[in-house]
Design an enzyme around this catalytic site. Structure first.
Site, PDB file in Angstrom:
ATOM      1  N   HIS A  37       0.836  -1.071   0.001  1.00 35.93           N
ATOM      2  CA  HIS A  37       0.049  -0.086  -0.257  1.00 35.93           C
ATOM      3  C   HIS A  37       0.958   1.322   0.062  1.00 35.93           C
ATOM      4  CE1 HIS A  37      -3.807  -1.907   0.167  1.00 35.93           C
ATOM      5  NE2 HIS A  37      -3.314  -2.682   1.151  1.00 35.93           N
ATOM      6  N   ASP A  39      -0.084   6.394  -3.806  1.00 34.47           N
ATOM      7  CA  ASP A  39      -1.299   5.999  -4.366  1.00 34.47           C
ATOM      8  C   ASP A  39      -1.853   7.092  -5.460  1.00 34.47           C
ATOM      9  OD1 ASP A  39      -1.487   3.671  -3.069  1.00 34.47           O
ATOM     10  OD2 ASP A  39      -3.561   4.435  -2.176  1.00 34.47           O
TER      11      ASP A  39
END
Length: 363
Positions: free
Chosen positions: A126, A155
């Site tokens: 992540h 992200d």
């Protein structure tokens, strides 16, 4: 015509986060986007944000008829974007070779955290993990610990925004050459690019590895966040001396406006003085005093406050939908404005893809 990407057709193989934001941005800019998602009763369906402006069709891509459906879309598409781990699209029968054979002009964008090659390519991860491996996370936080800066940098900065740049560049290339290509959008690569200034300054001896010892990491007294009398906060960004002097004069800390304030040795004592000054008035009182004086100080607003700030109101920086306030599309275009629109029906969009491919609409 609405939006600069009017006429561009994009197939989005569903994924949360950065793939979905990419598709939202493209649709806001006028592209016709259709999202292919797992049926609603399937475990792993990618529900969540960034899906309000385009139709969704449910397909189980492990079934041959669903693979054929996507290939029909690909024949009329300009772009396909997917966010699976490396090799998954190939196993589904929808790898780049198959899709480019069906449509040689296709831009096939693959967005992952680690990229298509490397020891970590098949590993989960992540935002925090991609930041960690580039050196960026080690530079963000307090003296005591690194602090993850939400999931904005890897992200959405390293993923969604580099996907936008890459896809638009590949579309221009395809327009000139008639040939599509595969784009490896790796969030770890994007973070590295975003962090390049710090690496350059580090190589020049102008950046320290230790957190909170640099001009831009919260150590400098003129570049940081300060609590006020009412517990609300002010952001100070007075890097240049003229702005620093304006801030110093306004808060009553004259030493902040002297050349010696650029010396890191003076920063701890100056930061204490500045912090004490800000605690003598409320945040909004400071803003009233500072407005128009070029102090480079602004209120730190929360998500309840930000949509109502006069600057955001004047620019229509936010709009309301059924779920509440939403940031407006960016950037802004004079002739082909971007806008958030309700999605067209899947049937209408499928007709567009079929017309571009010269086929009948997929069922």
């Amino acid at each position: 015509m609405s939006g600069p990407l009017h006429g561009i057709r994009i197939v989005e193989i569903s994924a949360v986060g950065p793939v979905a934001l990419f598709a939202t941005i493209m649709a806001d800019l006028g592209a016709t986007v259709i999202r292919v998602d797992r049926p609603s009763h399937f475990e792993g369906r990618k529900e969540g944000a960034h899906v309000a402006n385009r139709p969704v069709v449910d397909r189980d891509l492990k079934q041959p008829e669903s693979v054929a459906f996507v290939l029909d879309l690909v024949r009329g598409a300009d772009v396909l974007i997917e966010g699976y781990r490396p090799g998954v699209m190939e196993r589904l029968g929808l790898g780049p070779d198959v899709c480019l054979a069906a449509n040689p002009k296709l831009v096939f964008a693959r967005m992952t955290g680690w990229g298509q090659q490397g020891p970590f390519a098949g590993e989960p991860g992540h935002d925090i993990n991609y930041l960690a491996l580039t050196g960026a996370l080690a530079a963000i936080g307090t003296e005591q610990e690194p602090i993850p800066p939400l999931n904005l940098i890897a992200d959405y900065g390293g993923g969604s925004m580099f996907a936008c740049v890459g896809v638009l560049a590949a579309l221009l290339s395809a327009l000139r050459s008639g040939k599509g290509q595969v784009i490896d959008v790796a969030m770890i690569d994007g973070v590295g690019s975003l962090f390049s200034m710090q690496y350059e300054r580090y190589a020049q001896g102008l950046w320290n590895n230790a957190r909170r010892t640099n001009t831009l990491d919260g150590a400098a007294p003129y570049y940081g966040c300060y609590p006020c009398k009412d517990g609300k906060w002010v952001a100070a960004g007075a890097l240049e001396m003229k702005f620093r002097r304006a801030m110093a004069n306004t808060i009553g800390v004259p030493e902040l406006g002297e050349e010696s304030s650029s010396d890191p040795a003076s920063w701890p004592q100056l930061r204490t003085r500045v912090a004490e000054a800000f605690k003598t008035a409320t945040r909004d009182e400071w803003m009233e005093r500072m407005y128009g004086r070029e102090t480079c100080c602004t209120p730190i607003l929360d998500m309840d406050e930000a949509p109502h700030h006069p600057h955001n109101v004047a620019r229509t920086g936010f709009f309301q939908d059924q779920g509440g306030w939403v940031p407006s599309p960016a950037p802004r275009f004079s002739a082909t404005p971007a806008e958030r629109k309700a999605p067209r029906t899947a049937e209408d969009v499928l007709k567009d893809f079929a017309a571009a491919a010269g086929t009948v609409p997929p069922a």
